[in-house]
Design a protein around this motif. Sequence first.
Motif, short mmCIF file in Angstrom:
data_model
loop_
_atom_site.label_atom_id
_atom_site.label_comp_id
_atom_site.label_asym_id
_atom_site.label_seq_id
_atom_site.Cartn_x
_atom_site.Cartn_y
_atom_site.Cartn_z
N TRP A 99 53.86 -2.38 -69.69
CA TRP A 99 55.19 -2.82 -70.04
C TRP A 99 56.25 -2.10 -69.19
O TRP A 99 57.31 -2.64 -68.92
CB TRP A 99 55.46 -2.68 -71.54
N TRP A 100 55.94 -0.86 -68.74
CA TRP A 100 56.87 -0.16 -67.85
C TRP A 100 56.97 -0.87 -66.51
O TRP A 100 58.04 -0.92 -65.89
CB TRP A 100 56.42 1.29 -67.61
N LEU A 101 55.85 -1.42 -66.06
CA LEU A 101 55.86 -2.19 -64.83
C LEU A 101 56.77 -3.41 -64.98
O LEU A 101 57.55 -3.74 -64.09
CB LEU A 101 54.44 -2.61 -64.45
N GLY A 102 56.69 -4.07 -66.15
CA GLY A 102 57.56 -5.22 -66.42
C GLY A 102 59.03 -4.82 -66.44
O GLY A 102 59.88 -5.54 -65.90
N VAL A 103 59.33 -3.68 -67.06
CA VAL A 103 60.71 -3.20 -67.10
C VAL A 103 61.22 -2.92 -65.69
O VAL A 103 62.34 -3.30 -65.33
CB VAL A 103 60.82 -1.94 -67.99
N ALA A 104 60.40 -2.27 -64.88
CA ALA A 104 60.81 -1.94 -63.51
C ALA A 104 61.04 -3.20 -62.69
O ALA A 104 62.04 -3.31 -61.96
CB ALA A 104 59.76 -1.05 -62.85
N LEU A 105 60.14 -4.16 -62.79
CA LEU A 105 60.31 -5.41 -62.03
C LEU A 105 61.52 -6.19 -62.52
O LEU A 105 62.27 -6.76 -61.72
CB LEU A 105 59.04 -6.26 -62.12
N GLY A 106 61.73 -6.23 -63.84
CA GLY A 106 62.90 -6.93 -64.38
C GLY A 106 64.19 -6.30 -63.92
O GLY A 106 65.14 -6.99 -63.55
N THR A 107 64.24 -4.96 -63.93
CA THR A 107 65.44 -4.25 -63.48
C THR A 107 65.70 -4.53 -62.01
O THR A 107 66.85 -4.76 -61.60
CB THR A 107 65.29 -2.74 -63.72
#
Length: 119
Positions: free
Chosen positions: A87-95
């Motif tokens: 989920w951190w990877l998703g947050v980083a990509l979304g940001t």
Amino acid sequence: MPDLAEWLEWHAARLQQGLRGEAAYPLPPVAFSPRDRALFQLAEQLADALRPVEPRPTWVASLYERLMAEARQAPRRRPSTPAIPLWWLGVALGTAAVGLWAYRRRQPVRSALQLKLNR
């Protein structure tokens, strides 16, 4: 033309076939310098002194048994979890996507402002 290392490899292969003396040379010995011939002679002396060895079959069997016993006793490992949760990877990509979108959206405004200031 092959370099000296390749000539020595060919010479070693011929020594392993059981050839000795001039028959073991890849070319006639006069084709090589005295220094190179000394290396070929040293290789032949080493081939005579260092015979290949094979371990006794009982030792090989005991090694196999010890390794297999060790493998049976080793605890089974579970696949490791990733160091960073997905989920951190998703947050980083979304940001990064939002930042890129905002940057691209401001570009035409910045260009228009610079044109107005330059007039």
